[in-house]
Design a protein around this motif. Sequence first.
Motif, PDB file in Angstrom:
ATOM      1  N   THR A  53      -8.354  13.290  -4.614  1.00 49.69           N
ATOM      2  CA  THR A  53      -8.986  12.077  -4.198  1.00 49.69           C
ATOM      3  C   THR A  53     -10.623  13.011  -4.113  1.00 49.69           C
TER       4      THR A  53
ATOM      5  N   THR B  39       2.327   1.279  -3.340  1.00 50.91           N
ATOM      6  CA  THR B  39       0.863   1.880  -4.125  1.00 50.91           C
ATOM      7  C   THR B  39       0.544   3.618  -4.594  1.00 50.91           C
ATOM      8  N   GLN B  40       0.198   3.749  -3.169  1.00 48.87           N
ATOM      9  CA  GLN B  40       0.654   5.385  -3.054  1.00 48.87           C
ATOM     10  C   GLN B  40       0.910   5.372  -3.965  1.00 48.87           C
ATOM     11  N   GLN B  41       2.774   6.095  -3.664  1.00 50.13           N
ATOM     12  CA  GLN B  41       4.078   6.536  -3.866  1.00 50.13           C
ATOM     13  C   GLN B  41       4.016   6.856  -5.222  1.00 50.13           C
TER      14      GLN B  41
ATOM     15  N   GLN C  42      -2.726  14.854  -4.533  1.00 49.31           N
ATOM     16  CA  GLN C  42      -3.488  13.685  -4.299  1.00 49.31           C
ATOM     17  C   GLN C  42      -4.705  14.269  -3.314  1.00 49.31           C
ATOM     18  N   GLN C  43      -4.662  14.993  -2.307  1.00 49.27           N
ATOM     19  CA  GLN C  43      -5.905  15.624  -1.935  1.00 49.27           C
ATOM     20  C   GLN C  43      -7.311  15.629  -3.044  1.00 49.27           C
TER      21      GLN C  43
ATOM     22  N   SER D 262       0.999  -1.362   0.090  1.00 48.12           N
ATOM     23  CA  SER D 262       0.039  -0.165  -0.460  1.00 48.12           C
ATOM     24  C   SER D 262       0.822   1.409   0.080  1.00 48.12           C
ATOM     25  N   SER D 263       1.507   1.294   1.083  1.00 50.53           N
ATOM     26  CA  SER D 263       2.612   2.509   0.735  1.00 50.53           C
ATOM     27  C   SER D 263       3.632   3.474  -0.550  1.00 50.53           C
TER      28      SER D 263
ATOM     29  N   PRO E 259      -2.664  11.107  -9.417  1.00 49.09           N
ATOM     30  CA  PRO E 259      -3.410  10.687  -8.654  1.00 49.09           C
ATOM     31  C   PRO E 259      -4.644  11.696 -10.005  1.00 49.09           C
TER      32      PRO E 259
ATOM     33  N   THR F 185       0.925   6.254  -7.720  1.00 47.50           N
ATOM     34  CA  THR F 185       0.073   5.897  -8.066  1.00 47.50           C
ATOM     35  C   THR F 185      -0.204   7.113  -9.159  1.00 47.50           C
TER      36      THR F 185
ATOM     37  N   GLU G   1       0.817  16.393  -2.589  1.00 51.49           N
ATOM     38  CA  GLU G   1       0.313  15.753  -1.881  1.00 51.49           C
ATOM     39  C   GLU G   1      -1.456  16.413  -1.923  1.00 51.49           C
TER      40      GLU G   1
END
Length: 565
Positions: free
Chosen positions: A530, A477-479, A526-527, A474-475, A483, A481, A523
């Motif tokens: 989302t 994958t977040q890096q 990313q927000q 998960s860590s 957004p 991906t 970040e």
Amino acid sequence: MELGEQLEIRVVKDVILRRKKHNDVEGDIGLTGHQLVFSRRSGSPRGTTTDDRDGFLEVLISNMWQITEKPSSTPPSLSIRLRDMRSISLLFPSAENQEMHKVAKSIGKINELTNPRLAYPFYYHPNVDFARESGWSLFSIDEEFDRMCCPPNKWRISSVNLEYAVCPSYPGRCIVPMEIDDETLIKVSKFRQSGRFPVLSYYHPSKETSIMRSGEPLVGPANRRSKEDERLLKASLTTGKRGFIMDVRSTQKAQQRQSRGGGIEIEAHYPHWRRVHCTVEHKLSVLQESFVKVVDACCDKSGSSGTWLSKLRSSMWLSHVTDVLVAACKVAQSIERDGSSVLIHDTHGFDTTIQVASLTQVLLDPFCRTIQGFKILIEREWISSGHPFGDRCGQIGFNRANEAPIFLLFLDCVWQVMQQFPLAFEFNETFLRLLFENTSSSAYGTFIGNNERQRNELDLSRSTFSVWTHFASSSVTQQITNPIYESHSSVLWPSVAPQSIVLWSGLFLRWEGGPEPLTDFAEEVQQVGTKHLRMKESVLGLKEELRRLEDEVQQKLTEISEGVE
């Protein structure tokens, strides 16, 4: 053999670590069979920072590309250039030159080991808890056959190479035309360089066209022919369609190969195919020299901007990137717009051929632009199909004389397309960068070796961990991906104009001076991504609610109408 036996020295005290964007730190270095470890000595000055990362460094010895001893400098120093393009220096102010020399000699001896089983992945045990076999089952040729919608009356999976006797660099199972039996494939392999007979790389179901790849035909000075080879290529075509044979060498180089036993297809023997040449540099020494020059240019801060641009231009790196992009666009155009199948080959069929075939699929197939799809593309087209990662990436136990940045060049091309179509990819440049770093120096066994046969002999799936398992966490994958990714089925048509092709600064310049990575901005993106997804889900929910209310209103109106009657 014990790796420790290669070490002429294990610990050196009072060494200064010098890195770009970091303060000089005094400490001690320790050598193990796989790593060089620097740690700040307790109580030693920290310089102007209190960041503990400035006082500790672990580097895999396999990641060390060039080591230069400077015994005459003040103080004596060891300059190390890493394969991930970092540069570090170890200064020995109080140690004797002999100790510095022993450190350099120990590193050199370990990097010259001839047994790949002594590489770090065979000793690595991750801290996280996952099964060793996890990640090794990512790719299945049967699943890919179904995913590409290959018509079973036109194509089949052959096991002719199951023992790797027909073609040592091919996988055990390949997709070939249905009407071509295994006996014919064996005959065709004897007519193709390195035994690499034409196999299916990609099938376009709506166009009924395909991309195949192979080695060059062994025509030679006597103009040999193979009726079996001619029949195989004809069988790959849909009735009424024609195809292109794209030779990614210049006409001159292809003809020169003919005098040495190789050559080009004689068009009179392939009446349904037209041969074209699209020059992509395939000489390993030229590509390696280009890579060294572009890295040197990026590390050199002594000259003016004009000098830097001149060095970048003379490296020819961006020209090589452009050539691969142009070839891939031509193949994509033949498939998508002309409705013609394409056979791609260079000399051996496991370097430039794979570059162009895989990049074309990134342009044509949206699945290859997802994280999962790109991983499968690399497994199918690069790892399984016999790109010699061991030799090309300078791995321990393989032939470093044949080192060349073939895979990096492909990743750079993908990055160029990503810059022009930032919403079309589920992954970001961090994913590409991590892939590059794991090909030559890694804790994982995925890219070890030159072909499937070697990997089976090394028993990698039982002896090492797969990098795909690491990427699936998960860590990570977040890096990796993107957004702002939006899935769509369009074919990508990138510009190949000179002003559109730029230096991949996130790779080549990331260790140099300048602003820090835009972590806060990433970040924030990313927000925003989302929030965008949540808003889309909210809109879909409101639409569903609106449809429900409309149905209720319609039902009430019907009841009222029936009551009036």
